[in-house]
Design a protein around this motif. Structure first.
Motif, PDB file in Angstrom:
ATOM      1  N   GLN A 119       0.798  -1.088   0.116  1.00  0.00           N
ATOM      2  CA  GLN A 119       0.011   0.136   0.015  1.00  0.00           C
ATOM      3  C   GLN A 119       0.715   1.251   0.088  1.00  0.00           C
ATOM      4  O   GLN A 119       0.448   2.202  -0.587  1.00  0.00           O
ATOM      5  CB  GLN A 119      -1.029   0.101   1.291  1.00  0.00           C
ATOM      6  N   TYR A 120       1.921   1.233   0.676  1.00  0.00           N
ATOM      7  CA  TYR A 120       2.894   2.475   0.780  1.00  0.00           C
ATOM      8  C   TYR A 120       3.341   2.698  -0.624  1.00  0.00           C
ATOM      9  O   TYR A 120       3.429   3.865  -1.007  1.00  0.00           O
ATOM     10  CB  TYR A 120       4.079   2.210   1.714  1.00  0.00           C
ATOM     11  N   LEU A 121       3.724   1.696  -1.646  1.00  0.00           N
ATOM     12  CA  LEU A 121       4.241   1.899  -2.728  1.00  0.00           C
ATOM     13  C   LEU A 121       3.081   2.330  -3.770  1.00  0.00           C
ATOM     14  O   LEU A 121       3.662   2.994  -4.696  1.00  0.00           O
ATOM     15  CB  LEU A 121       4.960   0.604  -3.416  1.00  0.00           C
ATOM     16  N   PHE A 122       1.864   1.688  -3.865  1.00  0.00           N
ATOM     17  CA  PHE A 122       0.989   1.658  -4.587  1.00  0.00           C
ATOM     18  C   PHE A 122      -0.144   2.599  -4.405  1.00  0.00           C
ATOM     19  O   PHE A 122      -1.066   2.915  -5.426  1.00  0.00           O
ATOM     20  CB  PHE A 122       0.487   0.423  -5.125  1.00  0.00           C
ATOM     21  N   PHE A 123      -0.467   2.824  -3.113  1.00  0.00           N
ATOM     22  CA  PHE A 123      -1.686   3.456  -2.882  1.00  0.00           C
ATOM     23  C   PHE A 123      -1.764   4.810  -3.280  1.00  0.00           C
ATOM     24  O   PHE A 123      -1.134   5.493  -2.848  1.00  0.00           O
ATOM     25  CB  PHE A 123      -2.234   3.399  -1.320  1.00  0.00           C
ATOM     26  N   ASP A 124      -2.612   5.293  -4.173  1.00  0.00           N
ATOM     27  CA  ASP A 124      -2.705   6.704  -4.618  1.00  0.00           C
ATOM     28  C   ASP A 124      -1.587   7.334  -5.247  1.00  0.00           C
ATOM     29  O   ASP A 124      -1.159   8.209  -4.968  1.00  0.00           O
ATOM     30  CB  ASP A 124      -3.302   7.618  -3.423  1.00  0.00           C
TER      31      ASP A 124
ATOM     32  N   VAL B  87      -6.136   0.832   5.306  1.00  0.00           N
ATOM     33  CA  VAL B  87      -6.365  -0.266   6.126  1.00  0.00           C
ATOM     34  C   VAL B  87      -6.937  -1.264   5.512  1.00  0.00           C
ATOM     35  O   VAL B  87      -6.713  -2.557   5.442  1.00  0.00           O
ATOM     36  CB  VAL B  87      -7.210   0.124   7.532  1.00  0.00           C
ATOM     37  N   ILE B  88      -8.229  -1.143   4.643  1.00  0.00           N
ATOM     38  CA  ILE B  88      -8.782  -2.010   3.925  1.00  0.00           C
ATOM     39  C   ILE B  88      -7.918  -2.606   2.898  1.00  0.00           C
ATOM     40  O   ILE B  88      -7.830  -3.850   2.608  1.00  0.00           O
ATOM     41  CB  ILE B  88     -10.043  -1.361   3.401  1.00  0.00           C
ATOM     42  N   TRP B  89      -7.119  -1.599   2.225  1.00  0.00           N
ATOM     43  CA  TRP B  89      -5.973  -2.140   1.285  1.00  0.00           C
ATOM     44  C   TRP B  89      -5.233  -3.233   1.823  1.00  0.00           C
ATOM     45  O   TRP B  89      -4.829  -4.311   1.547  1.00  0.00           O
ATOM     46  CB  TRP B  89      -5.279  -1.144   0.625  1.00  0.00           C
ATOM     47  N   ILE B  90      -4.787  -2.911   3.058  1.00  0.00           N
ATOM     48  CA  ILE B  90      -3.653  -3.836   3.839  1.00  0.00           C
ATOM     49  C   ILE B  90      -4.274  -5.074   4.284  1.00  0.00           C
ATOM     50  O   ILE B  90      -3.817  -6.276   4.126  1.00  0.00           O
ATOM     51  CB  ILE B  90      -3.090  -3.106   5.054  1.00  0.00           C
ATOM     52  N   ILE B  91      -5.474  -4.988   4.605  1.00  0.00           N
ATOM     53  CA  ILE B  91      -6.305  -6.173   5.074  1.00  0.00           C
ATOM     54  C   ILE B  91      -6.478  -7.290   3.919  1.00  0.00           C
ATOM     55  O   ILE B  91      -6.192  -8.434   4.105  1.00  0.00           O
ATOM     56  CB  ILE B  91      -7.452  -5.866   5.654  1.00  0.00           C
ATOM     57  N   ILE B  92      -6.987  -6.618   2.923  1.00  0.00           N
ATOM     58  CA  ILE B  92      -7.269  -7.479   1.615  1.00  0.00           C
ATOM     59  C   ILE B  92      -5.813  -8.134   1.330  1.00  0.00           C
ATOM     60  O   ILE B  92      -5.751  -9.371   0.875  1.00  0.00           O
ATOM     61  CB  ILE B  92      -7.923  -6.671   0.592  1.00  0.00           C
ATOM     62  N   ALA B  93      -4.783  -7.184   1.152  1.00  0.00           N
ATOM     63  CA  ALA B  93      -3.627  -7.746   0.593  1.00  0.00           C
ATOM     64  C   ALA B  93      -2.755  -8.702   1.378  1.00  0.00           C
ATOM     65  O   ALA B  93      -2.523  -9.722   0.927  1.00  0.00           O
ATOM     66  CB  ALA B  93      -2.577  -6.638   0.323  1.00  0.00           C
ATOM     67  N   SER B  94      -3.070  -8.522   2.663  1.00  0.00           N
ATOM     68  CA  SER B  94      -2.441  -9.398   3.702  1.00  0.00           C
ATOM     69  C   SER B  94      -3.172 -10.872   3.790  1.00  0.00           C
ATOM     70  O   SER B  94      -2.401 -11.774   3.687  1.00  0.00           O
ATOM     71  CB  SER B  94      -2.469  -8.995   5.129  1.00  0.00           C
TER      72      SER B  94
END
Length: 539
Positions: free
Chosen positions: A27-32, A209-216
């Protein structure tokens, strides 16, 4: 270190925590953010994650593993080096697809050859069923660590509640967002609740947070599908059956090399047979093959038409470049006439070649010679047609300029010529693995197309055409990607100053994005273009 992780009783928990860390990095690399150097960086991290936590499932490395990994790395690097949107879109799908296929081949639950179509099914199986079945494993892993004092029944209930909360969370977010937008009073009512709930749908950190949950969840369940794969009941019965059969078979009858054998071992029907019956033994059945006489007849008929066509083509084909065209045709009309049809016919011929080479039953010596002669003749005719189409397109480009689609068609025809060359070698040397050569050539050609610099090539050829004829489509050139900006700026400075304004107008986004992009979105081509345009603006 890796061995300690694999042998640890908390291996699942360690893997889950690592998946969470990888999701945070993702998420740090790709989110927004725009895609740039972040793409190859994450590909390397993902490969490392898979190989660390599924290390005990990795098969022996072969040259094809290095080849596929190199293709994946080179394609992912294009996001940091080039700015062609077409290849970025294709690579955005191609790279994950190749990674999934590579993982299935290298650490999949079943062994399969990399050129077999069954590898796709195995990859999809690991991506979906094998991964989804491990979603509850996340809850069990957390409960095993945090709920040791709970009874087994309580653990099951808490696990189910936890899964229910995870499922309901995205639904709740959407529903609350819609209700607050639909009813102002309800929105005001929520404003009396603590501010974090009022801003539930607007909180900047919540989507992350949602992004991280789904990705993890995906990262953990995907790797755990390799670590603890599910064996289907039908496969279990089949494996047990053939294990029993292989014990009864003599060693000479066992097929230890599935790669070189074309025969298929078929289980018999046991109804109405006795233990001593020949039908009770497995037997080898030849796969479906086409009759050489039928294929030879088809090749003879098709080649007869092609020979007539080639004879007509030779009357003006090789003189077209110096003006020896039919009197009623101009260069543009000649270039347009039949170009698509010729390419399609060559493609059909290639399909016929593959069928004839791969699926035709062997005949006698004379039949084999006739078959090879007809196939060679088909390749020669196809080569002439391909050359005719190539020449027509070249004439059309000289008259109307060079574009993306024309460049890609040129490249496709060169690729098709290489496929025909391999088919011709396969006719002479029957041991050449045709499908494997085609797969390797396809991947190599695709990587080469990414690195050949299509925008630079188009700009260079249009500039050459301008110097020869004085004609140029400046608007089209100004809309090329950032890859061509340095060359176009040099051309504008030296020969065509009118292009300066168009470049500043159409490429201005690179000046605007220069200060807005983070390091993870860094792209060499865009950075170079922004510097060139900044200098141009100062002039």
């Amino acid at each position: 270190m890796i061995k300690k992780i694999l042998d640890s009783p908390n291996r699942a928990l360690i893997t889950l925590c690592s998946a969470l860390v990888l999701a945070i990095v993702h998420q740090y690399l790709f989110f927004d953010k725009g895609v740039g150097v972040s793409y190859p960086l994450f590909v390397v991290l993902f490969y490392g994650y898979m190989f660390v936590f599924a290390r005990d499932r990795v098969k022996a490395f072969a040259w094809v593993d290095l080849f596929i990994a190199s293709v994946v790395l080179l394609l992912s690097l294009t996001f940091a080096l080039f700015d062609n949107e077409l290849f970025h879109a294709l690579n955005f799908l191609t790279v994950p697809g190749l990674i999934i296929l590579h993982m299935a081949y290298l650490i999949g639950r079943k062994q399969t050859q990399w050129w077999k179509i069954s590898l796709i099914g195995l990859a999809v199986d690991h991506l979906l069923p094998q991964s989804i079945r491990h979603w509850p494993t996340i809850g069990r892993t957390l409960m095993k660590k945090g709920g040791r004092k709970l009874a087994n029944k309580q653990k099951v209930v808490v696990t189910k509640v936890f899964i229910g909360l995870i499922v309901s969370l995205p639904i709740l977010i959407v529903v609350v967002g819609l209700l607050t937008s639909a009813d102002g009073i309800f929105n005001q009512y929520l404003s009396g609740i603590p501010t974090w709930l009022n801003d539930l749908t607007l909180t900047p950190g919540l989507p992350r947070v949602i992004w991280i949950i789904i990705a993890s969840v995906f990262f953990f369940s995907y790797v755990w599908g390799f670590v603890q794969p599910m064996e289907y009941e039908s496969e279990r019965r089949e494996n047990a059956h053939w294990k029993n059969q292989s014990v009864a078979l003599p060693l000479a009858q066992r097929d230890d090399d599935g790669e070189n054998s074309d025969s298929v071992l078929v289980s018999p029907s046991y109804e109405g047979t006795t233990p001593d019956s020949n039908l009770s033994k497995p037997h080898l059945v030849e796969p479906l093959r086409l009759d050489p006489i039928i294929i030879g007849t088809v090749l003879f008929v098709i080649n007869s038409v092609y020979l007539l066509f080639v004879f007509v083509q030779f009357s003006y084909l090789f003189g077209a470049g110096v003006g020896n065209l039919p009197s009623e045709l101009s260069y543009a009309e000649y270039a347009r006439s039949g170009f698509i049809e010729l390419v399609l016919v060559t493609g059909i011929n290639f399909f016929i070649l593959v069928i004839a080479l791969q699926f035709t039953r062997s005949g006698g010596k004379i039949s084999t010679i006739v078959h090879q002669v007809l196939l060679t003749l088909l390749i020669v005719c196809s080569a002439v047609m391909l050359y005719s189409a190539f020449m027509r397109l070249s004439l059309y480009e000289e008259a109307y300029g060079y574009t993306y689609i024309r460049f890609l068609v040129h490249a496709f025809m060169i690729f098709l010529a290489l496929l025909l060359l391999i088919a011709g070698l396969r006719i002479r040397y029957t041991t050449i693995p045709l499908i494997r050569c085609y797969i390797i050539l396809t991947l190599t050609a695709y990587v080469a197309m990414n690195y050949v610099g299509m925008d630079n090539q188009i700009a260079e050829r249009n500039i050459e055409r301008y110097h020869q004829s004085g004609q140029i489509d400046a608007d089209y050139l100004a809309n090329l990607s950032a890859d061509a900006v340095p060359q176009l700026k040099q051309f504008a400075d030296e020969s065509y100053p009118e292009l300066h304004e168009l470049l500043l107008l159409n490429q201005s986004q690179y000046l605007l994005e220069k200060n807005d992009r983070s390091w993870s979105s860094f792209n060499v081509s865009r950075y170079t273009a922004s510097r060139e345009l900044a200098e141009l603006r100062k002039q």
